[in-house]
Design a protein around this motif. Structure first.
Motif, PDB file in Angstrom:
ATOM      1  N   TYR A   1      24.857  48.018  35.974  1.00 28.29           N
ATOM      2  CA  TYR A   1      26.144  48.652  36.616  1.00 28.29           C
ATOM      3  C   TYR A   1      26.296  49.931  36.918  1.00 28.29           C
ATOM      4  CZ  TYR A   1      27.869  43.864  37.663  1.00 28.29           C
ATOM      5  OH  TYR A   1      27.756  42.359  37.927  1.00 28.29           O
ATOM      6  N   ALA A   2      25.772  50.368  35.727  1.00 28.29           N
ATOM      7  CA  ALA A   2      26.234  52.252  35.992  1.00 28.29           C
ATOM      8  C   ALA A   2      24.640  52.606  36.641  1.00 28.29           C
ATOM      9  CB  ALA A   2      26.337  52.217  34.403  1.00 28.29           C
ATOM     10  N   CYS A   3      23.442  51.691  36.013  1.00 35.26           N
ATOM     11  CA  CYS A   3      21.942  52.338  36.684  1.00 35.26           C
ATOM     12  C   CYS A   3      21.966  52.017  38.090  1.00 35.26           C
ATOM     13  CB  CYS A   3      21.198  51.791  36.458  1.00 35.26           C
ATOM     14  SG  CYS A   3      20.433  51.763  34.409  1.00 35.26           S
ATOM     15  N   ALA A   4      22.370  50.555  38.470  1.00 35.71           N
ATOM     16  CA  ALA A   4      22.828  50.307  40.132  1.00 35.71           C
ATOM     17  C   ALA A   4      23.543  51.782  41.137  1.00 35.71           C
ATOM     18  CB  ALA A   4      23.266  48.976  40.146  1.00 35.71           C
ATOM     19  N   VAL A   5      24.532  51.559  40.211  1.00 37.78           N
ATOM     20  CA  VAL A   5      25.437  52.586  41.222  1.00 37.78           C
ATOM     21  C   VAL A   5      25.188  53.842  41.311  1.00 37.78           C
ATOM     22  CG1 VAL A   5      27.879  54.027  40.606  1.00 37.78           C
ATOM     23  CG2 VAL A   5      27.919  51.701  40.129  1.00 37.78           C
ATOM     24  N   ASP A   6      24.649  54.331  39.816  1.00 35.96           N
ATOM     25  CA  ASP A   6      23.585  55.440  40.407  1.00 35.96           C
ATOM     26  C   ASP A   6      22.340  55.143  40.848  1.00 35.96           C
ATOM     27  OD1 ASP A   6      22.344  58.423  38.932  1.00 35.96           O
ATOM     28  OD2 ASP A   6      21.294  57.161  38.006  1.00 35.96           O
ATOM     29  N   LEU A   7      21.883  53.983  41.417  1.00 32.68           N
ATOM     30  CA  LEU A   7      20.648  54.000  42.009  1.00 32.68           C
ATOM     31  C   LEU A   7      21.260  54.370  42.909  1.00 32.68           C
ATOM     32  CD1 LEU A   7      17.965  52.627  43.123  1.00 32.68           C
ATOM     33  CD2 LEU A   7      19.177  50.528  43.143  1.00 32.68           C
ATOM     34  N   TYR A   8      22.790  53.715  43.942  1.00 33.50           N
ATOM     35  CA  TYR A   8      22.896  53.747  45.215  1.00 33.50           C
ATOM     36  C   TYR A   8      23.349  55.184  45.514  1.00 33.50           C
ATOM     37  CZ  TYR A   8      22.948  48.938  46.116  1.00 33.50           C
ATOM     38  OH  TYR A   8      22.815  47.732  46.086  1.00 33.50           O
ATOM     39  N   GLY A   9      24.028  55.544  44.761  1.00 35.06           N
ATOM     40  CA  GLY A   9      24.858  57.156  44.850  1.00 35.06           C
ATOM     41  C   GLY A   9      23.438  58.387  44.750  1.00 35.06           C
ATOM     42  N   ARG A  10      22.074  58.136  44.620  1.00 37.29           N
ATOM     43  CA  ARG A  10      21.023  58.430  44.187  1.00 37.29           C
ATOM     44  C   ARG A  10      20.181  58.160  46.023  1.00 37.29           C
ATOM     45  NH1 ARG A  10      18.133  61.154  39.778  1.00 37.29           N
ATOM     46  NH2 ARG A  10      19.708  60.657  37.449  1.00 37.29           N
ATOM     47  N   ALA A  11      21.097  57.654  46.703  1.00 38.57           N
ATOM     48  CA  ALA A  11      20.267  57.351  48.000  1.00 38.57           C
ATOM     49  C   ALA A  11      20.988  57.581  49.077  1.00 38.57           C
ATOM     50  CB  ALA A  11      20.014  55.272  47.967  1.00 38.57           C
ATOM     51  N   GLY A  12      22.512  57.934  48.324  1.00 39.56           N
ATOM     52  CA  GLY A  12      22.797  58.671  49.589  1.00 39.56           C
ATOM     53  C   GLY A  12      24.355  57.367  49.617  1.00 39.56           C
ATOM     54  N   ARG A  13      24.086  56.154  49.348  1.00 33.63           N
ATOM     55  CA  ARG A  13      24.724  55.423  49.758  1.00 33.63           C
ATOM     56  C   ARG A  13      26.008  54.858  49.109  1.00 33.63           C
ATOM     57  NH1 ARG A  13      18.981  51.327  50.580  1.00 33.63           N
ATOM     58  NH2 ARG A  13      20.706  49.543  50.430  1.00 33.63           N
ATOM     59  N   LEU A  14      26.616  55.255  49.560  1.00 31.73           N
ATOM     60  CA  LEU A  14      27.894  55.753  48.076  1.00 31.73           C
ATOM     61  C   LEU A  14      28.539  54.834  48.589  1.00 31.73           C
ATOM     62  CD1 LEU A  14      29.300  57.364  46.575  1.00 31.73           C
ATOM     63  CD2 LEU A  14      30.453  58.502  48.343  1.00 31.73           C
ATOM     64  N   GLU A  15      28.844  53.987  50.196  1.00 26.78           N
ATOM     65  CA  GLU A  15      29.770  52.105  50.114  1.00 26.78           C
ATOM     66  C   GLU A  15      29.402  51.528  49.582  1.00 26.78           C
ATOM     67  OE1 GLU A  15      33.027  53.061  51.557  1.00 26.78           O
ATOM     68  OE2 GLU A  15      32.674  54.855  51.808  1.00 26.78           O
ATOM     69  N   GLU A  16      28.219  51.095  49.348  1.00 27.64           N
ATOM     70  CA  GLU A  16      27.559  50.184  48.087  1.00 27.64           C
ATOM     71  C   GLU A  16      27.427  50.987  46.631  1.00 27.64           C
ATOM     72  OE1 GLU A  16      23.988  48.612  50.297  1.00 27.64           O
ATOM     73  OE2 GLU A  16      23.981  50.610  51.193  1.00 27.64           O
ATOM     74  N   ALA A  17      27.947  51.807  46.356  1.00 27.13           N
ATOM     75  CA  ALA A  17      28.133  51.560  44.996  1.00 27.13           C
ATOM     76  C   ALA A  17      28.895  51.820  45.565  1.00 27.13           C
ATOM     77  CB  ALA A  17      28.006  53.468  44.680  1.00 27.13           C
ATOM     78  N   LYS A  18      30.932  52.544  45.806  1.00 29.63           N
ATOM     79  CA  LYS A  18      31.684  51.650  46.053  1.00 29.63           C
ATOM     80  C   LYS A  18      32.099  50.531  45.378  1.00 29.63           C
ATOM     81  CE  LYS A  18      36.594  51.834  47.957  1.00 29.63           C
ATOM     82  NZ  LYS A  18      37.008  52.767  49.198  1.00 29.63           N
ATOM     83  N   ALA A  19      31.702  49.798  46.380  1.00 37.69           N
ATOM     84  CA  ALA A  19      31.670  48.156  46.722  1.00 37.69           C
ATOM     85  C   ALA A  19      31.204  47.420  45.595  1.00 37.69           C
ATOM     86  CB  ALA A  19      30.421  48.121  47.883  1.00 37.69           C
ATOM     87  N   LEU A  20      30.312  48.146  44.861  1.00 34.80           N
ATOM     88  CA  LEU A  20      29.496  47.587  43.706  1.00 34.80           C
ATOM     89  C   LEU A  20      30.406  47.455  42.391  1.00 34.80           C
ATOM     90  CD1 LEU A  20      26.981  45.913  42.044  1.00 34.80           C
ATOM     91  CD2 LEU A  20      26.613  48.394  41.829  1.00 34.80           C
ATOM     92  N   VAL A  21      30.756  48.342  42.139  1.00 35.13           N
ATOM     93  CA  VAL A  21      32.009  48.669  41.492  1.00 35.13           C
ATOM     94  C   VAL A  21      33.610  48.013  41.264  1.00 35.13           C
ATOM     95  CG1 VAL A  21      33.182  51.033  40.379  1.00 35.13           C
ATOM     96  CG2 VAL A  21      31.352  51.740  40.916  1.00 35.13           C
ATOM     97  N   GLU A  22      33.370  48.235  42.786  1.00 40.67           N
ATOM     98  CA  GLU A  22      34.915  46.923  42.961  1.00 40.67           C
ATOM     99  C   GLU A  22      34.778  45.622  43.012  1.00 40.67           C
ATOM    100  OE1 GLU A  22      35.316  48.424  47.124  1.00 40.67           O
ATOM    101  OE2 GLU A  22      37.303  49.306  45.950  1.00 40.67           O
ATOM    102  N   SER A  23      33.444  44.735  42.720  1.00 37.82           N
ATOM    103  CA  SER A  23      33.269  43.638  42.907  1.00 37.82           C
ATOM    104  C   SER A  23      32.554  42.952  41.582  1.00 37.82           C
ATOM    105  CB  SER A  23      32.460  42.991  43.668  1.00 37.82           C
ATOM    106  OG  SER A  23      30.648  44.152  42.908  1.00 37.82           O
ATOM    107  N   MET A  24      32.829  44.496  40.082  1.00 40.42           N
ATOM    108  CA  MET A  24      32.351  44.001  38.798  1.00 40.42           C
ATOM    109  C   MET A  24      33.059  42.929  38.036  1.00 40.42           C
ATOM    110  SD  MET A  24      31.166  47.578  37.675  1.00 40.42           S
ATOM    111  CE  MET A  24      30.782  47.279  35.650  1.00 40.42           C
ATOM    112  N   PRO A  25      32.757  41.691  37.382  1.00 43.67           N
ATOM    113  CA  PRO A  25      33.132  40.550  36.963  1.00 43.67           C
ATOM    114  C   PRO A  25      34.070  41.295  35.863  1.00 43.67           C
ATOM    115  CG  PRO A  25      31.148  40.457  36.342  1.00 43.67           C
ATOM    116  CD  PRO A  25      31.251  41.682  36.819  1.00 43.67           C
TER     117      PRO A  25
END
Length: 696
Positions: free
Chosen positions: A546-570
């Motif tokens: 999840y940390a890698c994926a958040v970094d992936l979205y963040g570097r691509a400027g897709r912050l909303e998707e990064a935030k949504a991913l963190v909120e959806s973590m099990p």
């Protein structure tokens, strides 16, 4: 002589019983009877009282074969095979006849000492003296060859035995178990059943040790059923092996059932087995409770008990348990036990990733140290970031004429990588070559990492290509290397090759590939991997994915998707995930979300300087000086200091370390003079009027 065998004396300490019997024999003048003397001699041997046994043996005027056999067996049982062998030679000199019991004891000693050559000598004596067809000697020979790893020789002896009993079959099964030949071991078990031979604990227990994975859950149930059928379920060996087997097959519930059902038949190994089972399944609290219960019920923990339970005391919630166990170790007089000290060292290293004080204190207090002791400290220095100390400690290890193994090389190469000391890393590489460990998967992995960190990706690839490619460890390392060098497409190609060659993928493989996608803007590829990890590869997502994926979205400027991913973590995100999201906020300039995440981190991790620095830099970049001042003020109030960044340079095989505004180096005046010349030259060449000059 009734006392040694009487039910009245059964509650008396065994050693005390032997002493009383010996005193009675002296008083009644029957000690000269060789039968009585041999019984007392046997009692001393069983109690491991070698000094008294030797003393009595010397006093026996008319020793017979039993006297000598008792001494040979006693020395074998206490692990002194050399003394047992000396007794054999003296026995032959005295003209006494060797028998099946003599050879049986000697072969047991050979098996324990792993002295296969000596075993062949004993085999020759057995043939020469006409005991080759003796079932007791034959079974002992099968057992000896099997335990020495010579299964083919064990089979030859077995096939030439005129009669094979259960002991012979069990010895052969154990031999195949030892070499991991699961198919042959179970085939032999089936043959035993077909021939109507007695199945006992020596048959079932070794087979259970082969059932150590989730895919063997059904066979474990079947063998357990066989044990119940033969009335063996409460035999200690079977019970203990069944607990371990169920645990390793993934069923802690079945392991608990076996343990609960063994109430009247438990020994120390049973308790250790269930402790180990709980620890494998991350049920530390259950393990602690069992550790307390076993002592309450009169079972004194052994070294295995202590090392197992100490290994569980590494996270924040169990730190107090670790301290208490350290105190108990001292109270029980085990503070010089090498395995226990090693376990304590590892515990302190895991529970405090910033200090070496306690591990070093334990290490320095140890009178005896083994390779694990040295490697634990070396690895501790390397993991904590004290790389220069690690290199110095490695030098001490070599001066101590200690054998350097793959753990040592892996740790010191990691330190060379952290310091980017290419020349020193190359020298360690040469040492690994000389030691024959350069092809070890852990050493290869460390070499790949070292060369990549030193900027020589070609040598990293060379280390990978020149060594076996059957381990995910080396594949993961080379994928990481290309990811860190910004060559994501090559990393993905290596991942495809890894799949084609059917190398087992693990969770680290996907961390490496996701890192490659993140560092190279391969967002779609990374998202696809993230979504298919569990369904296509059977690897559930962990915190680091999840940390890698958040970094992936963040570097691509897709912050909303990064935030949504963190909120959806099990599961609840850890500090690393939140810090990664904070970094993404900083990159995208989202001050509102950054403030929310930052405040959460400041509450959850008030001692971590990284959050304060990230927030301070973000507020400063956006010219929000009040918020920046507020963060710095809070940092000061809490006593948190920014850990300075260090730089290293290697000159003539010597490492020089620097930090900002550093004036500790002996040649600092010359260094700053040269830097000043460089800055003047830069300003002259580029005609920069408003260049920010380095602050000296």
């Amino acid at each position: 002589m009734r006392l040694l065998h009487s039910p009245i004396g059964s509650s008396v300490n065994p050693f005390l019983k032997v002493l009383i019997t010996h005193s009675w024999a002296i008083k009644s003048a029957t000690i000269s009877d060789v039968y009585i003397a041999n019984n007392i001699l046997s009692g001393y041997s069983r109690c491991q009282e070698s000094r008294l046994a030797h003393q009595l043996f010397d006093e026996i005027a008319q020793r017979d074969t039993v006297s000598w056999n008792t001494m040979i067996a006693g020395n074998v049982n206490r692990g002194d095979f050399d003394s047992a062998w000396d007794f054999l030679k003296n026995m032959k000199k005295c003209g006494l006849q060797l028998d099946g019991y003599t050879f049986g004891s000697l072969l047991k000693g050979v098996a324990c000492a792993q002295q296969w050559g000596t075993g062949q000598q004993v085999h020759s004596m057995i043939v020469k003296m006409g005991y080759a067809e003796n079932v007791y000697c034959g079974s002992a020979l099968v057992d000896m060859y099997a335990k020495c790893g010579r299964v083919d020789d064990a089979v030859l002896v077995f096939e030439h035995m005129p009669e094979c009993n259960s002991v012979s079959w069990n010895a052969l099964i154990s031999g195949y178990v030892q070499v991991g030949d699961r198919g042959t071991a179970f085939l032999l078990f089936a043959c035993m059943e077909q021939e109507g031979l007695k199945i006992d604990d020596g048959t079932i227990a070794p087979l259970m040790t082969l059932l150590d994975d989730a895919e063997f859950y059904k066979p474990t149930m079947q063998i357990h059923g066989k044990a119940i059928k033969h009335g063996l379920e409460f035999e200690n060996k079977v019970c203990n092996a069944t607990i371990t087997s169920y645990s390793q097959c993934g069923s802690i519930a079945d392991a608990e059932k076996v343990f609960d059902g063994s109430f009247g038949a438990r020994d120390l190994v049973t308790w250790n087995s269930i402790i180990g089972a709980y620890l494998v399944h991350n049920k530390e609290e259950c393990a602690f409770n069992v550790f307390i219960d076993m002592q309450r019920l009169g079972f004194e923990p052994d070294i295995y008990s202590y090392t197992s339970i100490i290994s569980a005391c590494f996270d924040e919630t169990h730190k107090k348990h670790g301290k208490s166990l350290h105190g108990l170790v001292i109270k029980r007089g085990l503070e010089q036990s090498v395995p226990v000290c090693n376990a304590l060292t590892t515990m302190y290293l895991k529970s405090n990733s910033r200090s070496m004080v306690e591990p070093l204190s334990i290490f320095e207090s140890m009178e005896l140290k083994d390779r694990v002791s040295w490697n634990s400290i070396l690895t501790g220095f390397s993991q904590i970031g004290l790389s220069e100390d690690a290199l110095k400690f490695f030098g001490h290890m070599r001066l101590a004429i200690l054998e350097i193994d793959h753990y040592s090389f892996s740790a010191v190469l990691r330190s060379c990588a952290d310091l980017a000391t290419l020349q020193l890393g190359q020298q360690v590489h040469v040492l690994a070559l000389k030691s024959g460990l350069d092809s070890n998967e852990f050493v290869v992995s460390a070499l790949i990492f070292m060369y990549a960190k030193c900027g020589i990706i070609e040598d990293a690839r060379k280390s990978f290509e020149e060594n076996p490619k059957d381990s995910s460890i080396t594949w993961n390392s080379i994928i990481f290397a290309y990811a860190q060098h910004g060559q994501g497409h090559i990393a993905l190609d290596l991942f495809s090759q890894m799949k084609r060659q059917e190398v087992k993928l693990d969770h680290i493989t996907f961390v490496a590939v996701l890192t490659a996608c993140s560092h190279n803007g391969l967002v779609e590829e990374g998202c696809k991997l993230l979504k298919t990890m569990e369904c296509n590869y059977g690897i559930p997502l962990r915190m680091e994915h999840y940390a890698c994926a958040v970094d992936l979205y963040g570097r691509a400027g897709r912050l909303e998707e990064a935030k949504a991913l963190v909120e959806s973590m099990p599961f609840e995100p850890n500090a690393t995930v939140w810090q990664t999201l904070l970094g993404a906020c900083r990159a995208c300039g989202n001050i509102e979300l950054a403030s929310q995440v930052g405040n959460h981190l400041l509450d959850a991790e008030p001692e971590d300087h990284c959050t304060y620095v990230l927030l301070s830099d973000l507020y400063g970049h956006l010219r929000r000086w009040d918020e920046r001042a507020s963060v710095k003020r809070l940092m000061k109030q809490r006593g948190v200091k920014k850990v300075p960044g260090w730089s290293w340079i290697e000159i003539k095989n010597q490492v020089h370390a620097f930090k900002a505004e550093d004036r500790l180096h002996a040649n600092c005046d010359d260094i700053y003079f040269v830097l000043g010349v460089f800055m003047d030259e830069i300003m002259r060449l580029y005609k920069v009027d408003d260049l920010e000059v380095l602050t000296y």
